[in-house]
Write a protein that holds these residues in place. Structure first.
Motif, PDB file in Angstrom:
ATOM      1  N   ALA A 141     -61.077-100.951 -18.672  1.00  0.00           N
ATOM      2  CA  ALA A 141     -59.838-101.388 -18.030  1.00  0.00           C
ATOM      3  C   ALA A 141     -60.132-102.156 -16.742  1.00  0.00           C
ATOM      4  O   ALA A 141     -59.488-103.175 -16.448  1.00  0.00           O
ATOM      5  N   THR A 142     -61.109-101.688 -15.977  1.00  0.00           N
ATOM      6  CA  THR A 142     -61.470-102.359 -14.732  1.00  0.00           C
ATOM      7  C   THR A 142     -62.030-103.748 -14.997  1.00  0.00           C
ATOM      8  O   THR A 142     -61.750-104.695 -14.252  1.00  0.00           O
ATOM      9  N   ALA A 143     -62.822-103.881 -16.059  1.00  0.00           N
ATOM     10  CA  ALA A 143     -63.361-105.193 -16.413  1.00  0.00           C
ATOM     11  C   ALA A 143     -62.237-106.180 -16.726  1.00  0.00           C
ATOM     12  O   ALA A 143     -62.246-107.321 -16.247  1.00  0.00           O
ATOM     13  N   LEU A 144     -61.248-105.753 -17.503  1.00  0.00           N
ATOM     14  CA  LEU A 144     -60.112-106.625 -17.816  1.00  0.00           C
ATOM     15  C   LEU A 144     -59.303-106.956 -16.562  1.00  0.00           C
ATOM     16  O   LEU A 144     -58.857-108.092 -16.378  1.00  0.00           O
ATOM     17  N   PHE A 145     -59.110-105.969 -15.726  1.00  0.00           N
ATOM     18  CA  PHE A 145     -58.370-106.170 -14.479  1.00  0.00           C
ATOM     19  C   PHE A 145     -59.046-107.222 -13.607  1.00  0.00           C
ATOM     20  O   PHE A 145     -58.381-108.129 -13.072  1.00  0.00           O
ATOM     21  N   LEU A 146     -60.366-107.134 -13.471  1.00  0.00           N
ATOM     22  CA  LEU A 146     -61.098-108.082 -12.633  1.00  0.00           C
ATOM     23  C   LEU A 146     -61.068-109.488 -13.221  1.00  0.00           C
ATOM     24  O   LEU A 146     -60.927-110.472 -12.486  1.00  0.00           O
ATOM     25  N   VAL A 147     -61.204-109.594 -14.537  1.00  0.00           N
ATOM     26  CA  VAL A 147     -61.143-110.911 -15.178  1.00  0.00           C
ATOM     27  C   VAL A 147     -59.777-111.542 -14.952  1.00  0.00           C
ATOM     28  O   VAL A 147     -59.667-112.723 -14.594  1.00  0.00           O
ATOM     29  N   ALA A 148     -58.710-110.760 -15.149  1.00  0.00           N
ATOM     30  CA  ALA A 148     -57.359-111.288 -14.977  1.00  0.00           C
ATOM     31  C   ALA A 148     -57.098-111.688 -13.530  1.00  0.00           C
ATOM     32  O   ALA A 148     -56.511-112.750 -13.265  1.00  0.00           O
ATOM     33  N   ARG A 149     -57.543-110.864 -12.598  1.00  0.00           N
ATOM     34  CA  ARG A 149     -57.288-111.178 -11.188  1.00  0.00           C
ATOM     35  C   ARG A 149     -58.088-112.392 -10.734  1.00  0.00           C
ATOM     36  O   ARG A 149     -57.574-113.264 -10.019  1.00  0.00           O
ATOM     37  N   PHE A 150     -59.331-112.481 -11.161  1.00  0.00           N
ATOM     38  CA  PHE A 150     -60.183-113.599 -10.748  1.00  0.00           C
ATOM     39  C   PHE A 150     -59.725-114.901 -11.383  1.00  0.00           C
ATOM     40  O   PHE A 150     -59.702-115.959 -10.741  1.00  0.00           O
ATOM     41  N   ALA A 209     -53.105-106.720 -11.929  1.00  0.00           N
ATOM     42  CA  ALA A 209     -53.880-107.827 -11.366  1.00  0.00           C
ATOM     43  C   ALA A 209     -52.976-108.914 -10.825  1.00  0.00           C
ATOM     44  O   ALA A 209     -53.306-109.592  -9.846  1.00  0.00           O
ATOM     45  N   PHE A 210     -51.819-109.099 -11.449  1.00  0.00           N
ATOM     46  CA  PHE A 210     -50.875-110.132 -11.015  1.00  0.00           C
ATOM     47  C   PHE A 210     -49.945-109.628  -9.921  1.00  0.00           C
ATOM     48  O   PHE A 210     -49.250-110.417  -9.297  1.00  0.00           O
ATOM     49  N   LEU A 211     -49.924-108.309  -9.715  1.00  0.00           N
ATOM     50  CA  LEU A 211     -49.059-107.727  -8.687  1.00  0.00           C
ATOM     51  C   LEU A 211     -49.815-107.416  -7.408  1.00  0.00           C
ATOM     52  O   LEU A 211     -49.258-106.824  -6.485  1.00  0.00           O
ATOM     53  N   GLY A 212     -51.091-107.786  -7.367  1.00  0.00           N
ATOM     54  CA  GLY A 212     -51.859-107.635  -6.140  1.00  0.00           C
ATOM     55  C   GLY A 212     -52.368-106.236  -5.864  1.00  0.00           C
ATOM     56  O   GLY A 212     -52.679-105.902  -4.718  1.00  0.00           O
ATOM     57  N   VAL A 213     -52.483-105.397  -6.894  1.00  0.00           N
ATOM     58  CA  VAL A 213     -52.986-104.031  -6.699  1.00  0.00           C
ATOM     59  C   VAL A 213     -54.465-104.083  -6.309  1.00  0.00           C
ATOM     60  O   VAL A 213     -55.243-104.853  -6.877  1.00  0.00           O
ATOM     61  N   ARG A 214     -54.838-103.281  -5.358  1.00  0.00           N
ATOM     62  CA  ARG A 214     -56.233-103.237  -4.918  1.00  0.00           C
ATOM     63  C   ARG A 214     -57.125-102.619  -6.000  1.00  0.00           C
ATOM     64  O   ARG A 214     -56.680-101.745  -6.741  1.00  0.00           O
ATOM     65  N   LEU A 215     -58.368-103.065  -6.042  1.00  0.00           N
ATOM     66  CA  LEU A 215     -59.309-102.572  -7.051  1.00  0.00           C
ATOM     67  C   LEU A 215     -59.482-101.062  -6.958  1.00  0.00           C
ATOM     68  O   LEU A 215     -59.473-100.360  -7.976  1.00  0.00           O
ATOM     69  N   ARG A 216     -59.648-100.551  -5.745  1.00  0.00           N
ATOM     70  CA  ARG A 216     -59.854 -99.110  -5.580  1.00  0.00           C
ATOM     71  C   ARG A 216     -58.667 -98.323  -6.123  1.00  0.00           C
ATOM     72  O   ARG A 216     -58.842 -97.315  -6.814  1.00  0.00           O
ATOM     73  N   THR A 217     -57.453 -98.789  -5.825  1.00  0.00           N
ATOM     74  CA  THR A 217     -56.261 -98.110  -6.310  1.00  0.00           C
ATOM     75  C   THR A 217     -56.179 -98.169  -7.823  1.00  0.00           C
ATOM     76  O   THR A 217     -55.805 -97.188  -8.476  1.00  0.00           O
ATOM     77  N   PHE A 218     -56.495 -99.318  -8.391  1.00  0.00           N
ATOM     78  CA  PHE A 218     -56.464 -99.466  -9.842  1.00  0.00           C
ATOM     79  C   PHE A 218     -57.429 -98.490 -10.501  1.00  0.00           C
ATOM     80  O   PHE A 218     -57.077 -97.828 -11.483  1.00  0.00           O
ATOM     81  N   VAL A 219     -58.647 -98.391  -9.981  1.00  0.00           N
ATOM     82  CA  VAL A 219     -59.651 -97.505 -10.575  1.00  0.00           C
ATOM     83  C   VAL A 219     -59.219 -96.047 -10.456  1.00  0.00           C
ATOM     84  O   VAL A 219     -59.277 -95.283 -11.435  1.00  0.00           O
ATOM     85  N   LEU A 220     -58.770 -95.638  -9.281  1.00  0.00           N
ATOM     86  CA  LEU A 220     -58.353 -94.247  -9.087  1.00  0.00           C
ATOM     87  C   LEU A 220     -57.135 -93.910  -9.946  1.00  0.00           C
ATOM     88  O   LEU A 220     -57.082 -92.847 -10.583  1.00  0.00           O
ATOM     89  N   GLY A 221     -56.144 -94.808  -9.953  1.00  0.00           N
ATOM     90  CA  GLY A 221     -54.946 -94.563 -10.751  1.00  0.00           C
ATOM     91  C   GLY A 221     -55.245 -94.488 -12.233  1.00  0.00           C
ATOM     92  O   GLY A 221     -54.668 -93.661 -12.957  1.00  0.00           O
ATOM     93  N   THR A 222     -56.156 -95.338 -12.690  1.00  0.00           N
ATOM     94  CA  THR A 222     -56.540 -95.314 -14.102  1.00  0.00           C
ATOM     95  C   THR A 222     -57.321 -94.055 -14.435  1.00  0.00           C
ATOM     96  O   THR A 222     -57.019 -93.357 -15.413  1.00  0.00           O
ATOM     97  N   PHE A 223     -58.324 -93.753 -13.624  1.00  0.00           N
ATOM     98  CA  PHE A 223     -59.208 -92.609 -13.906  1.00  0.00           C
ATOM     99  C   PHE A 223     -58.423 -91.303 -13.992  1.00  0.00           C
ATOM    100  O   PHE A 223     -58.516 -90.564 -14.978  1.00  0.00           O
ATOM    101  N   PHE A 224     -57.628 -91.033 -12.972  1.00  0.00           N
ATOM    102  CA  PHE A 224     -56.907 -89.756 -12.945  1.00  0.00           C
ATOM    103  C   PHE A 224     -55.637 -89.791 -13.804  1.00  0.00           C
ATOM    104  O   PHE A 224     -55.228 -88.769 -14.350  1.00  0.00           O
ATOM    105  N   GLY A 225     -55.044 -90.968 -13.938  1.00  0.00           N
ATOM    106  CA  GLY A 225     -53.806 -91.053 -14.691  1.00  0.00           C
ATOM    107  C   GLY A 225     -53.963 -90.885 -16.183  1.00  0.00           C
ATOM    108  O   GLY A 225     -53.037 -90.423 -16.862  1.00  0.00           O
TER     109      GLY A 225
END
Length: 243
Positions: free
Chosen positions: A110-119, A167-183
């Motif tokens: 999920a993080t890989a896709l998030f980074l590709v989309a944001r970049f 990625a399009f809403l400007g979520v920070r990488l750290r928040t995305f990883v934590l929210g995904t991992f625990f969620g």
């Protein structure tokens, strides 16, 4: 800088941003051309069950690392395979270990896709967004961890969509990883427990049915966790109105 130089620079910048998307498309094409996607099916699991379990028993650590890598790749290249891979993780490694490995692999993919989309597209889309989207983005980012947890806990939206939208809403990488991992832990645990009992379905040569996995009780529990994740947002709004 002349207009020609500015245009050339802009095109180079766009080409550089789109490079990850092109590479991802090439990897996906190679993945499907090689036929590897045929192994991410329930029929393949049924056919290779014995050999897979024997290999995992003989190479436990390597098998865990390979599983995490395959899961991450599957999330990127073949998103619908996530459910089957989660069941396989529970079946091969047990409910507890399977849950842990799936969470790590899913978060990595999920993080890989998030980074590709944001970049590649994040900045471009944000610049072209209207006032309504900008307000939504500001509201989302104000409580981004709570909203990320809600999106991950409640299975309302496809997993791949929740990988891309932040990625399009400007979520920070750290928040995305934590929210995904625990969620994703609660939902993953449900499917991993179901996968741990997959042997009886394979022994009986029955078709796989997921109808009884997300029961009303389990969905209710997930919704309850999501509401708990929203508690800080509600508290902030009440405090702001009181002030």
């Amino acid at each position: 800088m002349t207009k020609i130089d500015a245009g050339t620079s802009a095109r180079r910048g766009l080409a550089w941003r789109l490079l990850p998307v092109v590479l991802l498309a090439l990897v996906a094409a190679a993945f499907f051309a090689s036929g590897l996607h045929r192994y991410l099916t329930f029929e393949a699991l049924r056919a290779h069950r014995g050999g897979l379990l024997a290999w995992v028993d003989a190479h436990a650590v390597l098998a865990a690392l390979v599983f995490v890598a395959v899961y991450a790749a599957g999330i990127v290249l073949l998103p619908p395979s996530g459910t089957l891979m989660t069941l396989t993780g529970g079946f091969v490694f047990g409910a507890a270990a399977g849950t842990g490995l799936v969470v790590v692999g899913a978060t990595a993919g999920a993080t890989a896709l998030f980074l590709v989309a944001r970049f590649a597209l994040g900045d471009c889309l944000r610049k072209r967004a209207g006032a309504g989207i900008q307000r939504m983005r500001a509201g989302f980012c104000e409580n981004e961890l709570s909203y990320m947890l809600v999106l991950r806990l409640v299975p309302l939206f496809p997993f791949w969509l929740v990988n891309l939208a932040p990625a399009f809403l400007g979520v920070r990488l750290r928040t995305f990883v934590l929210g995904t991992f625990f969620g994703i832990i609660p939902g993953t645990a449900v499917f991993a427990v179901f996968g741990a009992g997959l042997g009886s379905i394979l022994d009986a040569n029955r078709e796989l049915s997921l109808a009884g996995v997300l029961t009303p009780e389990i969905v209710g529990a997930l919704v309850g966790l999501a509401l708990l994740a929203l508690a800080p947002v509600v508290y902030k709004k009440i405090k702001a109105r009181a002030a």
